[in-house]
Scaffold this motif. Structure first.
Motif, mmCIF file in Angstrom:
data_model
loop_
_atom_site.group_PDB
_atom_site.id
_atom_site.type_symbol
_atom_site.label_atom_id
_atom_site.label_comp_id
_atom_site.label_asym_id
_atom_site.label_seq_id
_atom_site.Cartn_x
_atom_site.Cartn_y
_atom_site.Cartn_z
ATOM 1 N N ILE A 117 52.432 33.879 5.853
ATOM 2 C CA ILE A 117 53.660 32.574 6.268
ATOM 3 C C ILE A 117 53.165 30.668 6.071
ATOM 4 N N ALA A 118 51.945 30.757 7.069
ATOM 5 C CA ALA A 118 52.063 29.470 6.775
ATOM 6 C C ALA A 118 51.135 28.789 5.363
ATOM 7 N N LEU A 124 58.362 29.540 5.065
ATOM 8 C CA LEU A 124 58.394 28.219 6.759
ATOM 9 C C LEU A 124 59.752 27.541 6.738
ATOM 10 N N LEU A 127 62.507 29.806 7.608
ATOM 11 C CA LEU A 127 62.055 30.654 9.528
ATOM 12 C C LEU A 127 61.840 28.580 10.008
ATOM 13 N N ASN A 128 62.424 28.331 9.696
ATOM 14 C CA ASN A 128 62.400 26.923 10.766
ATOM 15 C C ASN A 128 63.743 26.614 10.661
ATOM 16 N N HIS A 136 53.333 30.770 16.082
ATOM 17 C CA HIS A 136 52.833 32.051 15.986
ATOM 18 C C HIS A 136 51.841 32.716 16.320
ATOM 19 N N SER A 142 53.701 25.729 16.074
ATOM 20 C CA SER A 142 55.081 25.550 15.942
ATOM 21 C C SER A 142 55.698 26.363 14.041
ATOM 22 N N ILE A 143 56.317 27.127 14.392
ATOM 23 C CA ILE A 143 56.710 27.211 12.660
ATOM 24 C C ILE A 143 56.725 25.477 13.076
ATOM 25 N N SER A 144 57.884 24.875 13.211
ATOM 26 C CA SER A 144 57.514 23.163 12.077
ATOM 27 C C SER A 144 56.495 22.702 12.346
#
Length: 162
Positions: A117-118, A124, A127-128, A136, A142-144
């Protein structure tokens, strides 16, 4: 009720129709889709000698367990005509579980959260759009925040919203 985030993507055939078909199967066989991101287009990751991908993230509510969801996803991919060849090959559809509740699962054939994911902007960005403040569960970011520090330089462009 479980909350699962899934990523759909593909780069063979009519990409929009394939994402729409996958969305229909997800809702029929896994659970109600609460939210869907816009559709994003990006160059192929890991093997760039193929057509660009369309990708989209969906948040579903389900009574199914993570391992049952994985089995259903594999059947949906097969039903849609996915043939597994080499890693990062072109494909009609790919469906990945990104998150399952806030659980951490590390079993053969099932790693949640998804391990990459990262590192993938094409994951991302959508997701964002849906959950920028979600943390996570392994990286405690955070996703952001993950998006802001992502080293993936592939361009990700919003195509449309469903």
């Amino acid at each position: 009720m479980n909350k699962v985030y899934v990523l759909t993507g593909g780069n063979i055939g009519d990409r929009f129709v394939n994402l729409t078909t996958a969305q229909k199967y997800l809702e029929e066989e896994i659970g109600k889709i609460e939210k869907s991101s816009s559709i994003y287009e990006t160059a192929a990751w890991g093997n760039n000698d193929q057509p660009d991908f369309y990708n989209q993230v969906h948040i579903l509510k389900t009574t199914l367990s993570a391992d049952k969801i994985m089995k259903v996803i594999l059947k949906i991919e097969e039903k849609m005509g996915r043939v597994r060849t080499t890693k990062n090959a072109a494909r009609i559809i790919d469906i990945d579980i990104l998150f399952f509740n806030k659980e951490i699962i590390n079993e053969p054939g099932l790693i949640i959260p998804h391990a990459e994911i990262a590192n993938r902007r094409f994951v991302l960005e959508p997701l964002n759009e849906l959950s920028p403040n979600m943390i996570h569960p392994i990286l405690n970011e955070s996703i952001s925040g993950l998006l802001a520090t992502c080293g993936d330089t592939l361009k990700v462009s919003k195509v449309s919203a469903l």
